[in-house]
Design an enzyme around this catalytic site. Sequence first.
Site, PDB file in Angstrom:
ATOM      1  N   SER A 266       0.884  -1.105  -0.119  1.00  0.00           N
ATOM      2  CA  SER A 266       0.021  -0.119  -0.188  1.00  0.00           C
ATOM      3  C   SER A 266       0.850   1.517   0.008  1.00  0.00           C
ATOM      4  O   SER A 266       0.140   2.168  -0.463  1.00  0.00           O
ATOM      5  CB  SER A 266      -1.213  -0.001   1.253  1.00  0.00           C
TER       6      SER A 266
ATOM      7  N   HIS B 216      -5.410  -3.836  -1.976  1.00  0.00           N
ATOM      8  CA  HIS B 216      -5.362  -2.880  -2.901  1.00  0.00           C
ATOM      9  C   HIS B 216      -5.210  -3.331  -4.097  1.00  0.00           C
ATOM     10  O   HIS B 216      -5.027  -2.586  -5.235  1.00  0.00           O
ATOM     11  CB  HIS B 216      -3.876  -1.942  -2.526  1.00  0.00           C
TER      12      HIS B 216
ATOM     13  N   LYS C 206     -12.399  -0.393  -0.160  1.00  0.00           N
ATOM     14  CA  LYS C 206     -11.757   0.655  -1.009  1.00  0.00           C
ATOM     15  C   LYS C 206     -12.219   0.833  -2.377  1.00  0.00           C
ATOM     16  O   LYS C 206     -13.154   1.376  -2.819  1.00  0.00           O
ATOM     17  CB  LYS C 206     -10.031  -0.017  -1.074  1.00  0.00           C
TER      18      LYS C 206
END
Length: 396
Positions: A184, A212, A243
């Site tokens: 990340s 991610h 996310k």
Amino acid sequence: MANVHELKYLKEKIEELKESGVYRKLPVLEGANEAEVILDGKKVINLSSNNYLGFSNHPRLKRAAIEAVEKYGAGAGAVRTIVGNMSIHEELEELLAEFKREEAVFIYQSGFNCNAGTIQAITEAGDLILSDELNHASIIDGTRLSKADKMIYKHSDLDHLEQLLKENRDKYRNVLIITDGVFSMDGDIAKLPEIVELAEKYEAMTYVDDAHGSGVLGESGRGTVDHFGLHGRVDFTIGTLSKAIGVIGGYVAGSKTMYEWLNHRARPVLFSTSLPPAAVGAIVEAIRMLMESTEYTDRLWENAKYFKEKLGTLGFNTGNSETPITPVIIGDEAKTMEFSRKLLENGVFVSGIVFPTVPRGTGRVRCMVTAAHTKEQLDRAVDVFEKVGKEMKILG
């Protein structure tokens, strides 16, 4: 006599934060998380959000959330194992398993909960965990909760990983190799095919935190495992729903055996109320949108490439990123925070990231480009980076 309730020791630590230039107050967002936002009363270009696909304020997700509330209510009212397991939770797990091309998916209330709950549930005394040194804080905390022995291997260093496997494999019943899918802070991708080969060679299991990579890598955001075509060879794949998916929650994808065991031993799920219906309804809609089309991930990558090239041309150090995460590495902690402050003064919000989130001396602002940004917004942001970079003599 000193008043113990003053928490004097914490006041002293807060003063230390101020003296070292890393003290901060929480920014306040006035409205939805979009490509441009009102932050502390000022309109700014937002380059700090994990809202990769622009889903967090998407009309289809909002409509689905409202419909779920109308049918199921505002909250689930109990943990899943008692009476908080609604048909909408089951629907989400089945849809995610189909999307991820895995046998089963088990959902948690957050990505952090996934790591805190899964690692300790699948390992015990007599086992060994091998963890990449740059793994996310939730993996570190999840590993600490396990009774297994732990060893750290150097970041993406397969020689070091193999050395640890070679030296230790026969001393333990089970070995679990844990890595982020996408790291990340730097945006680099794990060397997953090589890690899986080593795991199979030494009869170890693999565990990938794809926070991610979810909604970013692979076909229409199916993740790092899909990106490398490793279906069925990674034992535990963690994904977030907060996310790129734009809502809240996390999940573990893998085998039916994994699902059955976590159903009995995943402590955050056993002891905390399940995801609220609004969140689940919105997530279901987001996954359906990704299964319909690659347009969102295509636009994300197009924008990320465009922005990276422009920053690189100016001479900024964007590190080793292979994903839309674009760090601009400044180095010094206080200078990094000053750079972030000056960008904000000029209408671009990019949060400064310093120790202990990243190693000392590697302070950076981490730019998060999304599918929702327009080229015009990205151009304006690059102009501000150039202006502030020259003012602070970061650029020549």
